[in-house]
Design a protein around this motif. Structure first.
Motif, PDB file in Angstrom:
ATOM      1  N   SER A 152       0.838  -1.221  -0.125  1.00  0.00           N
ATOM      2  CA  SER A 152      -0.122  -0.061  -0.011  1.00  0.00           C
ATOM      3  C   SER A 152       0.896   1.146  -0.104  1.00  0.00           C
ATOM      4  O   SER A 152       0.816   2.346  -0.760  1.00  0.00           O
ATOM      5  N   THR A 153       2.071   1.335   0.823  1.00  0.00           N
ATOM      6  CA  THR A 153       2.724   2.346   0.811  1.00  0.00           C
ATOM      7  C   THR A 153       3.588   2.565  -0.412  1.00  0.00           C
ATOM      8  O   THR A 153       3.594   3.863  -1.002  1.00  0.00           O
ATOM      9  N   ASN A 156       1.522   3.853  -3.206  1.00  0.00           N
ATOM     10  CA  ASN A 156       1.273   5.189  -3.078  1.00  0.00           C
ATOM     11  C   ASN A 156       2.429   6.214  -3.511  1.00  0.00           C
ATOM     12  O   ASN A 156       2.267   7.133  -4.057  1.00  0.00           O
ATOM     13  N   ASN A 191       0.491  -4.358   3.956  1.00  0.00           N
ATOM     14  CA  ASN A 191       1.066  -3.436   4.859  1.00  0.00           C
ATOM     15  C   ASN A 191       2.244  -3.930   5.671  1.00  0.00           C
ATOM     16  O   ASN A 191       2.919  -2.933   6.385  1.00  0.00           O
ATOM     17  N   ARG A 231      -5.863   8.878  -6.237  1.00  0.00           N
ATOM     18  CA  ARG A 231      -6.080   8.262  -5.334  1.00  0.00           C
ATOM     19  C   ARG A 231      -6.063   6.549  -5.264  1.00  0.00           C
ATOM     20  O   ARG A 231      -6.158   6.106  -6.573  1.00  0.00           O
ATOM     21  N   GLN A 233      -7.629   2.851  -4.583  1.00  0.00           N
ATOM     22  CA  GLN A 233      -8.881   1.947  -4.410  1.00  0.00           C
ATOM     23  C   GLN A 233      -8.483   0.680  -4.196  1.00  0.00           C
ATOM     24  O   GLN A 233      -7.526   0.071  -5.133  1.00  0.00           O
ATOM     25  N   ASP A 243     -11.713   2.778  -0.591  1.00  0.00           N
ATOM     26  CA  ASP A 243     -10.310   3.717  -0.575  1.00  0.00           C
ATOM     27  C   ASP A 243      -9.249   2.786   0.202  1.00  0.00           C
ATOM     28  O   ASP A 243      -9.627   2.110   1.243  1.00  0.00           O
ATOM     29  N   GLU A 245      -5.734   3.095   2.002  1.00  0.00           N
ATOM     30  CA  GLU A 245      -4.615   3.867   2.585  1.00  0.00           C
ATOM     31  C   GLU A 245      -3.486   3.448   2.605  1.00  0.00           C
ATOM     32  O   GLU A 245      -3.188   2.175   2.534  1.00  0.00           O
ATOM     33  N   GLY A 247      -0.670   2.155   4.447  1.00  0.00           N
ATOM     34  CA  GLY A 247      -0.674   1.600   5.902  1.00  0.00           C
ATOM     35  C   GLY A 247       0.664   0.887   6.038  1.00  0.00           C
ATOM     36  O   GLY A 247       0.675   0.307   7.214  1.00  0.00           O
TER      37      GLY A 247
END
Length: 254
Positions: A152-153, A156, A191, A231, A233, A243, A245, A247
């Motif tokens: 996830s990170t 991103n 994560n 963003r 998803q 969504d 994040e 994490g």
């Protein structure tokens, strides 16, 4: 990151070198040489240093990456053991792949399986140097990163660097056998971090060609697509879009 209550010095040395080799893989560059600096507790002696050196060279030798120097210092009292690797790499036939090249419509793919680092995977992983170079020779990779801080990170980071969004499919994420032992395997895969697998994007045409031609032992899985939403998803098992994040692990916290 390691704990000498659980890891040997040889494992710590291997990981320190392998993490930096994984950084070379993240850009599809060829490792050349490394320098290593260590700060040793007062209790360390020659035998401990030999064990550390054995781990460092075990990782480097796999990829013809020589240990060419570094620095040793020691300190008194109960200060911890620390090791830092500076890695030198060179360009392959391809241009180095950056995080900032993801394009709307790209497929999002990963190598290997994710999650479960807490069960020891973080000490005995294989940097995806060979796979990265092979990928870059076969198809056009638009963006790439190694998953060190969590899917996830690190996804991103690609999205922010490229000015795009992403949608991934929960059911497509390859979850490791170790992560399946977790209370929430999906969250572990998203994560936990320290997977050191490759996360990359490429056009739909190149993705189709790659899936058709890839014959390496390390599997590749398409997990989603790049969007224009700016963003992240995730489509969960019942089909809903939620969504996502970032994490994973954050090195700098405000």
């Amino acid at each position: 990151h390691f704990d000498l209550k659980e890891a040997s010095l040889e494992q710590a040395g291997y990981k320190a070198m392998a993490v930096s080799l994984s950084d070379c893989a993240a850009m599809a560059t060829i490792p050349v040489a490394a320098v290593v600096s260590v700060a040793l507790p007062a209790s360390f002696g020659k035998e401990q240093l030999k064990q550390l050196h054995a781990g460092i060279t075990r990782a480097g030798d796999k990829y013809d990456c020589a240990l060419i120097g570094g620095d040793i210092t020691s300190w008194n009292s109960e200060n911890p053991f620390a090791v830092s690797v500076a890695m030198l790499s060179r360009k392959a036939d391809n241009e180095p792949v950056r995080r900032s090249g993801a394009r709307v419509g790209d497929c999002i793919c990963v190598t290997g399986s994710l999650g479960g680092s807490g069960f020891g995977r973080h000490l005995d992983f294989e940097p995806r140097v060979a796979e990265a170079l092979r990928l870059a020779r076969m198809v056009g990779i638009n963006s790439m990163i190694d998953i060190s801080d969590g899917l996830s990170t690190d996804l991103n980071r690609i999205c922010k660097a490229s000015g795009v969004g992403a949608m991934i499919e929960a059911e497509s994420i390859p979850i490791s056998q170790e992560a399946e032992r977790s209370i929430d395997p999906l969250q572990a895969a998203l994560n936990e971090g320290e997977d050191f697998e490759l996360l990359f994007t490429l056009s739909q045409e190149d993705c189709a060609a790659l899936m058709e031609e890839w014959r390496e032992p390390t599997p590749i899985t398409k997990i989603g697509s790049v969007t224009d939403s700016r963003r992240m998803q995730i489509r969960v098992t019942d089909g809903r879009l939620e969504d996502l994040e970032a994490g994973g692990y954050e090195h700098l916290r405000n």
